[in-house]
Design a protein around this motif. Structure first.
Motif, PDB file in Angstrom:
ATOM      1  N   ASN A  81       0.935  -1.095  -0.171  1.00  0.00           N
ATOM      2  CA  ASN A  81      -0.026  -0.215   0.304  1.00  0.00           C
ATOM      3  C   ASN A  81       0.866   1.168   0.061  1.00  0.00           C
ATOM      4  O   ASN A  81       2.009   1.190  -0.270  1.00  0.00           O
ATOM      5  N   ALA A  82       0.266   2.165   0.110  1.00  0.00           N
ATOM      6  CA  ALA A  82       0.994   3.739   0.195  1.00  0.00           C
ATOM      7  C   ALA A  82       2.009   3.778   1.360  1.00  0.00           C
ATOM      8  O   ALA A  82       3.002   4.234   1.078  1.00  0.00           O
ATOM      9  N   SER A  83       1.814   2.882   2.591  1.00  0.00           N
ATOM     10  CA  SER A  83       2.743   3.113   3.725  1.00  0.00           C
ATOM     11  C   SER A  83       3.617   2.124   3.677  1.00  0.00           C
ATOM     12  O   SER A  83       4.410   2.161   4.607  1.00  0.00           O
ATOM     13  N   SER A  84       3.680   0.829   2.895  1.00  0.00           N
ATOM     14  CA  SER A  84       4.742  -0.176   3.280  1.00  0.00           C
ATOM     15  C   SER A  84       4.801  -0.969   1.830  1.00  0.00           C
ATOM     16  O   SER A  84       3.768  -1.210   1.117  1.00  0.00           O
ATOM     17  N   ALA A  85       5.948  -1.653   1.761  1.00  0.00           N
ATOM     18  CA  ALA A  85       6.222  -2.613   0.778  1.00  0.00           C
ATOM     19  C   ALA A  85       7.178  -3.694   1.232  1.00  0.00           C
ATOM     20  O   ALA A  85       7.815  -3.638   2.484  1.00  0.00           O
ATOM     21  N   ASP A  86       7.095  -4.753   0.554  1.00  0.00           N
ATOM     22  CA  ASP A  86       8.025  -6.023   1.333  1.00  0.00           C
ATOM     23  C   ASP A  86       9.242  -6.286   0.257  1.00  0.00           C
ATOM     24  O   ASP A  86       9.043  -6.031  -0.787  1.00  0.00           O
ATOM     25  N   PHE A  87      10.005  -6.497   1.220  1.00  0.00           N
ATOM     26  CA  PHE A  87      11.347  -7.256   0.689  1.00  0.00           C
ATOM     27  C   PHE A  87      11.426  -8.646   0.715  1.00  0.00           C
ATOM     28  O   PHE A  87      11.131  -9.172   1.840  1.00  0.00           O
ATOM     29  N   ILE A  88      11.589  -9.286  -0.251  1.00  0.00           N
ATOM     30  CA  ILE A  88      11.571 -10.838  -0.294  1.00  0.00           C
ATOM     31  C   ILE A  88      13.057 -11.372  -0.864  1.00  0.00           C
ATOM     32  O   ILE A  88      13.782 -10.832  -1.833  1.00  0.00           O
ATOM     33  N   ARG A  89      13.516 -12.581  -0.414  1.00  0.00           N
ATOM     34  CA  ARG A  89      14.632 -13.071  -0.767  1.00  0.00           C
ATOM     35  C   ARG A  89      14.490 -14.457  -0.802  1.00  0.00           C
ATOM     36  O   ARG A  89      13.855 -15.096   0.163  1.00  0.00           O
ATOM     37  N   GLU A  90      14.792 -15.126  -1.939  1.00  0.00           N
ATOM     38  CA  GLU A  90      14.676 -16.599  -2.307  1.00  0.00           C
ATOM     39  C   GLU A  90      15.836 -17.060  -2.803  1.00  0.00           C
ATOM     40  O   GLU A  90      16.707 -16.485  -3.286  1.00  0.00           O
ATOM     41  N   ASP A  91      16.221 -18.356  -2.814  1.00  0.00           N
ATOM     42  CA  ASP A  91      17.615 -19.208  -3.462  1.00  0.00           C
ATOM     43  C   ASP A  91      17.124 -19.734  -4.460  1.00  0.00           C
ATOM     44  O   ASP A  91      15.892 -19.561  -5.012  1.00  0.00           O
ATOM     45  N   SER A  92      17.916 -20.196  -5.617  1.00  0.00           N
ATOM     46  CA  SER A  92      17.801 -20.456  -6.736  1.00  0.00           C
ATOM     47  C   SER A  92      16.605 -21.604  -6.998  1.00  0.00           C
ATOM     48  O   SER A  92      15.989 -21.824  -8.020  1.00  0.00           O
ATOM     49  N   GLY A  93      16.478 -22.102  -5.866  1.00  0.00           N
ATOM     50  CA  GLY A  93      15.402 -23.110  -5.893  1.00  0.00           C
ATOM     51  C   GLY A  93      13.827 -22.840  -5.417  1.00  0.00           C
ATOM     52  O   GLY A  93      12.944 -23.329  -5.380  1.00  0.00           O
ATOM     53  N   GLY A  94      13.846 -21.408  -5.161  1.00  0.00           N
ATOM     54  CA  GLY A  94      12.495 -20.997  -4.991  1.00  0.00           C
ATOM     55  C   GLY A  94      12.320 -21.010  -3.609  1.00  0.00           C
ATOM     56  O   GLY A  94      11.002 -20.732  -2.932  1.00  0.00           O
ATOM     57  N   VAL A  95      13.190 -21.261  -2.622  1.00  0.00           N
ATOM     58  CA  VAL A  95      13.068 -21.315  -1.228  1.00  0.00           C
ATOM     59  C   VAL A  95      13.268 -20.121  -0.565  1.00  0.00           C
ATOM     60  O   VAL A  95      14.435 -19.658  -0.575  1.00  0.00           O
ATOM     61  N   ALA A  96      12.241 -19.638   0.356  1.00  0.00           N
ATOM     62  CA  ALA A  96      12.701 -18.330   1.072  1.00  0.00           C
ATOM     63  C   ALA A  96      13.952 -18.449   2.042  1.00  0.00           C
ATOM     64  O   ALA A  96      13.952 -19.763   2.446  1.00  0.00           O
ATOM     65  N   HIS A  97      14.577 -17.396   1.995  1.00  0.00           N
ATOM     66  CA  HIS A  97      15.950 -17.486   2.800  1.00  0.00           C
ATOM     67  C   HIS A  97      16.162 -16.065   3.430  1.00  0.00           C
ATOM     68  O   HIS A  97      15.863 -15.180   2.695  1.00  0.00           O
ATOM     69  N   ASP A  98      16.568 -16.173   4.747  1.00  0.00           N
ATOM     70  CA  ASP A  98      17.032 -14.828   5.205  1.00  0.00           C
ATOM     71  C   ASP A  98      18.306 -14.752   5.364  1.00  0.00           C
ATOM     72  O   ASP A  98      19.046 -16.066   5.131  1.00  0.00           O
ATOM     73  N   THR A  99      18.896 -13.794   5.308  1.00  0.00           N
ATOM     74  CA  THR A  99      20.544 -13.590   5.632  1.00  0.00           C
ATOM     75  C   THR A  99      20.837 -12.609   6.699  1.00  0.00           C
ATOM     76  O   THR A  99      19.964 -11.743   6.964  1.00  0.00           O
ATOM     77  N   GLY A 100      22.221 -12.833   6.887  1.00  0.00           N
ATOM     78  CA  GLY A 100      22.557 -12.132   8.205  1.00  0.00           C
ATOM     79  C   GLY A 100      23.288 -11.010   7.477  1.00  0.00           C
ATOM     80  O   GLY A 100      24.141 -10.162   8.021  1.00  0.00           O
ATOM     81  N   GLN A 101      23.629 -11.028   6.209  1.00  0.00           N
ATOM     82  CA  GLN A 101      24.214  -9.823   5.408  1.00  0.00           C
ATOM     83  C   GLN A 101      23.493  -8.694   5.320  1.00  0.00           C
ATOM     84  O   GLN A 101      22.157  -8.498   5.372  1.00  0.00           O
ATOM     85  N   ASP A 102      23.900  -7.326   4.708  1.00  0.00           N
ATOM     86  CA  ASP A 102      23.450  -6.384   4.169  1.00  0.00           C
ATOM     87  C   ASP A 102      22.178  -6.547   3.381  1.00  0.00           C
ATOM     88  O   ASP A 102      22.389  -7.054   2.144  1.00  0.00           O
ATOM     89  N   CYS A 103      21.024  -5.746   3.450  1.00  0.00           N
ATOM     90  CA  CYS A 103      20.011  -5.952   2.584  1.00  0.00           C
ATOM     91  C   CYS A 103      19.882  -4.436   2.251  1.00  0.00           C
ATOM     92  O   CYS A 103      19.965  -3.357   3.254  1.00  0.00           O
ATOM     93  N   PHE A 104      19.410  -3.964   0.801  1.00  0.00           N
ATOM     94  CA  PHE A 104      19.023  -2.555   0.467  1.00  0.00           C
ATOM     95  C   PHE A 104      17.959  -2.449  -0.020  1.00  0.00           C
ATOM     96  O   PHE A 104      17.560  -3.710  -0.866  1.00  0.00           O
TER      97      PHE A 104
END
Length: 110
Positions: A81-104
Motif C-alpha cells: 500500500n502507500a505506507s509499506s512494501a515488502d523485501f523478498i529473498r529466495e534461493d535459486s530453488g525458490g525457497v525463502a531464505h533470510d540472510t545475516g548480510q546487508d540488504c538494501f
C-alpha cells in the motif's frame, strides 16, 4: 535527488531507502523508513515514515551474497500500500531464505 531537497513530488526523486540486516531487521541507515518488520522467512516489511501518495511507485531490492555460497539468490519486492512494501529473498530453488548480510531497499516514484 533526495525527497527533501526541493524535488519533493517529482516522479524521479528518491522517496525512501534503507540498509538493514534481514535476519535481525536491524536498520543500519535509512531515509523515510520508520521500521523494518519480520514477516516470516525470506520476507521483511519496509514501513515508510511518510506514506507515498499512491501505490504507483517503484522499488529496488538487493542484498549481499555470502562468499562461497553455491546457491544464487533472488531479491525482490511487492508493494502492499502507500505506507509499506515488502523485501523478498529466495534461493535459486525458490525457497525463502533470510540472510545475516546487508540488504538494501530503494523507493523511487510519486
Amino acid at each position: 535527488m533526495a525527497y527533501n531537497d526541493g524535488y519533493k513530488g517529482h516522479k524521479d526523486s528518491v522517496k525512501a531507502w534503507v540498509n538493514f540486516t534481514q535476519s535481525s531487521t536491524a536498520v543500519k541507515g535509512s531515509y523515510n523508513v520508520s521500521s523494518v518488520t519480520d514477516q516470516g522467512t525470506g520476507r521483511c516489511r519496509i514501513n515508510f515514515t511518510t506514506a507515498m501518495s499512491d501505490t504507483n511507485y517503484a522499488c529496488l531490492a538487493s542484498s549481499h551474497v555470502s562468499s562461497g555460497d553455491p546457491k544464487n539468490y533472488s531479491n525482490g519486492s511487492t508493494i502492499n500500500n502507500a505506507s509499506s512494501a515488502d523485501f523478498i529473498r529466495e534461493d535459486s530453488g525458490g525457497v525463502a531464505h533470510d540472510t545475516g548480510q546487508d540488504c538494501f531497499y530503494l523507493v523511487i516514484g510519486n
